[in-house]
Design a protein around this motif. Structure first.
Motif, short mmCIF file in Angstrom:
data_model
loop_
_atom_site.label_atom_id
_atom_site.label_comp_id
_atom_site.label_asym_id
_atom_site.label_seq_id
_atom_site.Cartn_x
_atom_site.Cartn_y
_atom_site.Cartn_z
N ALA A 132 39.07 40.15 27.54
CA ALA A 132 39.69 41.26 28.26
C ALA A 132 39.34 42.59 27.59
O ALA A 132 39.40 42.72 26.37
CB ALA A 132 41.21 41.09 28.31
N LYS A 174 47.18 43.38 40.72
CA LYS A 174 46.93 43.90 39.39
C LYS A 174 45.53 43.48 38.96
O LYS A 174 45.06 42.41 39.35
CB LYS A 174 47.96 43.38 38.40
CG LYS A 174 49.36 43.90 38.64
CD LYS A 174 50.33 43.41 37.56
CE LYS A 174 51.72 43.96 37.79
NZ LYS A 174 52.68 43.49 36.76
N TYR A 175 44.89 44.30 38.12
CA TYR A 175 43.50 44.09 37.74
C TYR A 175 43.37 43.97 36.23
O TYR A 175 44.10 44.61 35.47
CB TYR A 175 42.63 45.26 38.22
CG TYR A 175 42.71 45.50 39.71
CD1 TYR A 175 41.76 44.93 40.57
CD2 TYR A 175 43.71 46.29 40.25
CE1 TYR A 175 41.83 45.17 41.93
CE2 TYR A 175 43.79 46.53 41.61
CZ TYR A 175 42.84 45.96 42.45
OH TYR A 175 42.92 46.18 43.80
N GLN A 176 42.38 43.13 35.81
CA GLN A 176 42.00 43.08 34.40
C GLN A 176 40.52 42.77 34.33
O GLN A 176 40.05 41.75 34.84
CB GLN A 176 42.78 42.01 33.64
CG GLN A 176 42.37 41.88 32.18
CD GLN A 176 42.58 43.16 31.39
OE1 GLN A 176 43.71 43.62 31.26
NE2 GLN A 176 41.50 43.76 30.87
N TRP A 177 39.76 43.67 33.70
CA TRP A 177 38.31 43.49 33.56
C TRP A 177 38.02 42.78 32.25
O TRP A 177 38.73 42.95 31.26
CB TRP A 177 37.60 44.84 33.58
CG TRP A 177 37.67 45.51 34.94
CD1 TRP A 177 38.69 46.23 35.41
CD2 TRP A 177 36.66 45.49 35.94
NE1 TRP A 177 38.43 46.69 36.68
CE2 TRP A 177 37.16 46.24 37.03
CE3 TRP A 177 35.38 44.91 36.06
CZ2 TRP A 177 36.43 46.43 38.20
CZ3 TRP A 177 34.66 45.11 37.21
CH2 TRP A 177 35.18 45.86 38.29
N THR A 220 42.43 48.18 33.50
CA THR A 220 43.37 47.54 34.42
C THR A 220 43.41 48.22 35.78
O THR A 220 44.38 48.09 36.52
CB THR A 220 44.77 47.55 33.80
OG1 THR A 220 45.13 48.91 33.49
CG2 THR A 220 44.83 46.72 32.53
N ASN A 221 42.35 48.95 36.10
CA ASN A 221 42.26 49.58 37.42
C ASN A 221 41.29 48.81 38.31
O ASN A 221 40.58 47.89 37.86
CB ASN A 221 41.82 51.03 37.28
CG ASN A 221 42.84 51.87 36.54
OD1 ASN A 221 44.04 51.70 36.74
ND2 ASN A 221 42.36 52.76 35.66
#
Length: 725
Positions: free
Chosen positions: A679, A670-673, A684-685
């Motif tokens: 955040a 899973k992604y979080q920039w 979240t891609n």
């Protein structure tokens, strides 16, 4: 049907004098009846409600009671034995007053009956025994008869048992109670009635100076309107035409000469006036917004149509003494007064051109020929004969003579038509009465004979089975005699009929929980009196028991594993199911769905699920699954590389998170920039395109790896350069 019976009476000479002198003229009296097994009461006691005819009929078993027919022998029978036994409730056999006064209002037909066989009360019926009940309020009076209906209320004459005075009463809008709206000074009540604009018009009898009253159904809203008239004629029904009421009355100046004129009123004294040139008017009726009336003149009788301002001659040399409105035309029983026992049936639309002769028919003692219309057939009773008409001269034809077989003279014939164009026909002699059913043909006109023999054995039915929702109960009728006897069943809960429960068995449903069940069995046999018997009541119905199953858990018992509860089959459908997951016997907060994702708090514990089934009318059931194995300790991922960001940190340029290889395969990522450590919402891609909102900020990405049975790991990348435009 759009037809409406319009009463009209011939008021001339001795008839007027006799009417004024009568102390009680509200209803007619029944002739003494011979000891016959069956009879029919006078004309007013046949009443068509469209697809059903109600009538008062006499049998040796029930006396005079309320009956009904749909025009067939199978559809003809007793509605209710109001006064049990042979005495009857509707008319006595000793010449007592006998007009039951059938009147429709609010989906019911009202009539007069005596539940104790003597004291007359107001009743109403919907054509069923259960729907035939006494109207509250009429029990404080002795009812003379029903006047009619206006504004949805039923008006009737009665003597107050407290004051001993007679008056007029009105039901409430629901038809369940009645109150007095007028009290008179004399020993009889009103005998004429009309309805207009939702109000009632009636004339109480008085020896002199009778007055017409108008009422809205309340005592406060009841007042006289007839001054300066000495009195409308009690017994001559007024007629409503175009919202106004026409009536026969005499002025003060002409009181001594007994000269009557036509008057019209809108319900106010100011709006009450004499119709010009109407002296010695005889009878009247309404059609198409006009008043049709016969008048005695110096040159003979003339029949006119009055539209409120002008009159047109419809015919000379004849008058009418019976009328009926059917399909937009007024049908008249007319006579020239010279030919005894003969009348001409005419019809009119209220114009001379539209007035036609239909047929010459016999009439007994010069009385009117009664009419009754179905959908396409108008029946005419003419002395001993039954006629019918389709509204044309060619279609007005003789059906059958019903005068044979009478010991005490020729009978009078009257019919009550149904919407299916069948009819009930009463052939009433002085001491005898017969009932016929007809389809409008001679061959299809036959006498109806009711059941007169009693069944010799009529045991009460018995119910077997447990009174519980979902458990079938059976009714045993027992042995009735003489065999064979046909049975009909009706099930009840606390005395209220259960819809569609008419089989020999019944399975209680949730609405019956807590109620006691009974069954009524009605036995019928051709030629015998129908009998209904009721069983003893069961115990109160208990809630049913749900069919349930033990739930099963499927899925991986490990950290992050998705477990699913399979509830199995529950019945009867639909059943509402609720879930609760447990860890080592303790409910897991919020775990109330059919699936559960194993959390770290459950490591080292055994899981199970409880399924609760609920359904109205059934006992709630709780079923618990077997426990799972102990949730094992979480393993560690062996490769968790730090992600890298590729691309240029510039508005509109795509940045990509390069995760490297996580193991053991396969690991979910899973992604979080982040921008300057905060955040970015929705980012979240694995890719991210900077916008103007992050200009000047450094970007990072956090990658979290998870795998069932393994502890999750999060890794943060190095920051990019500050984002530029």
């Amino acid at each position: 049907m759009s037809e409406r019976l319009t009463a009209s009476r011939r008021i001339v000479g001795a008839v007027v004098a006799a009417a004024v002198a009568m102390a009680t003229i509200f209803v007619g009296a029944a002739p003494a009846r011979a000891d016959s097994s069956y009879g029919i009461t006078p004309y007013s006691n046949l009443h068509s409600t469209g697809n059903t005819v109600l009538f008062a009929a006499h049998t040796a078993t029930y006396g005079m009671e309320l009956w009904k027919t749909d025009g067939t022998a199978a559809g003809t029978g007793l509605v209710k034995d109001i006064t049990p036994g042979a005495s009857g409730s509707m008319c006595s056999n000793n010449g007592d007053q006998c007009d039951v006064g059938f009147t429709d209002a609010g989906g019911y037909t009202y009539f007069v009956a005596a539940s104790d066989g003597t004291r007359k009360e107001l009743w109403r019926t919907n054509g069923t025994a259960a729907g035939t009940t006494r109207v509250s309020g009429s029990t404080t009076s002795v009812v003379y008869g029903i006047l009619g209906a206006a504004g949805g209320l039923v008006y009737f004459g009665a003597t107050d048992t407290t004051t001993g005075k007679s008056g007029v009463w009105a039901t409430n809008a629901a038809g369940t109670s009645a109150t007095k709206v007028y009290e008179g000074a004399y020993g009889s009540s009103s005998s004429s009635f009309a309805s207009a604009g939702g109000r009632a018009y009636f004339t109480p009898w008085a020896p002199t100076n009778a007055k017409m009253y108008v009422s809205d159904g309340t005592a406060a809203g009841t007042h006289t309107i007839s001054d300066p008239i000495t009195g409308p004629i009690p017994g001559a029904d007024p007629v409503e035409v175009a919202g106004k009421v026409y009536f026969l009355a005499i002025t003060h100046e002409e009181e001594a000469s007994h000269v009557y004129n036509l008057w019209v009123t809108d319900g106010t004294t100011a709006g009450t006036s004499m119709v010009p040139d109407s002296k010695n008017a005889l009878t009247m009726a309404g059609v198409n917004g006009k008043l049709v009336y016969s008048q005695s003149t110096d040159t003979g009788t003339v029949t006119y149509a009055w539209d409120g301002s002008t009159k047109e001659t419809l015919g000379a040399g004849w008058y009418f003494n019976g009328s009926y409105l059917w399909k937009g035309r007024l049908y008249l029983a007319t006579s020239d007064g010279n030919v005894p026992k003969q009348q001409i049936i005419r019809s009119t639309d209220g114009t001379a051109a539209g007035t036609i002769d239909l047929a010459t028919v016999p009439t007994r003692y010069g009385g009117p020929s009664p009419f009754s219309g179905g959908t396409n057939v108008l029946y005419i009773g003419a002395a001993t004969q039954l006629w019918k008409s389709n509204g044309t001269a060619a279609g007005t034809v003789f059906v059958k003579d019903l005068g044979s077989g009478f010991v005490n003279g020729a009978p009078e014939v009257v019919a009550a038509a149904l919407t299916n164009d069948r009819a009930l026909v009463a052939s009433q002699g002085y001491l005898e009465g017969k009932v016929f059913l007809t389809d409008g043909t001679s061959a299809g006109t036959a006498e109806y004979a009711p059941a007169v023999l009693p069944l010799t054995a009529t045991p009460a039915p018995k119910i077997t089975g447990t009174a519980k929702v979902g458990i079938r109960l059976s009714a045993s009728a027992g042995t009735w005699a003489p065999a064979p006897v046909s049975f009909a069943y009706r099930w009840y809960a606390d005395g209220v009929a259960i819809p569609s429960a008419s089989a020999p068995f019944y399975t209680p449903m949730p609405p019956q929980v807590g109620k006691k069940i009974t069954v009524k069995v009605t036995g019928t046999k051709a030629g015998y009196v129908t009998v209904t018997k009721t069983s003893l009541a069961t115990l109160p119905v208990k809630p049913g028991t749900l069919i349930s199953a033990v739930p099963k858990i499927t899925g991986t018992v490990a950290l992050g594993g998705i477990l699913t509860a399979s509830p199995g089959g529950w019945a009867p459908a639909p059943v509402t199911l609720r879930y609760q997951w447990y860890a080592n016997g303790t409910a897991i907060s919020g775990a109330t769905a059919s699936t559960y994702k194993v959390a770290s708090a459950q490591i080292g514990k055994k899981l199970l699920v409880a399924v609760t089934g609920t359904k109205t009318g059934y006992t709630t059931v709780l079923k618990t699954s077997a426990t799972t194995i102990t949730v094992p300790a979480a393993k560690k991922l062996t490769a968790t590389p730090v992600p890298k960001i590729t691309g240029t940190a510039k508005v509109g340029r795509v940045l990509t998170a390069v995760t490297g290889t996580w193991s053991p395969a396969t690991v979910g990522l899973k992604y979080q920039w982040y921008a300057a450590g905060v955040a970015v919402s929705g980012a979240t891609n694995s890719t991210f395109t900077p916008t103007a909102a992050v200009v000047g900020k450094k970007l990072t990405v956090k990658v979290t790896g998870s795998k069932v049975g393994y502890a999750p790991v999060a890794k943060m990348s190095a920051a990019t350069a500050a984002v530029v435009k």
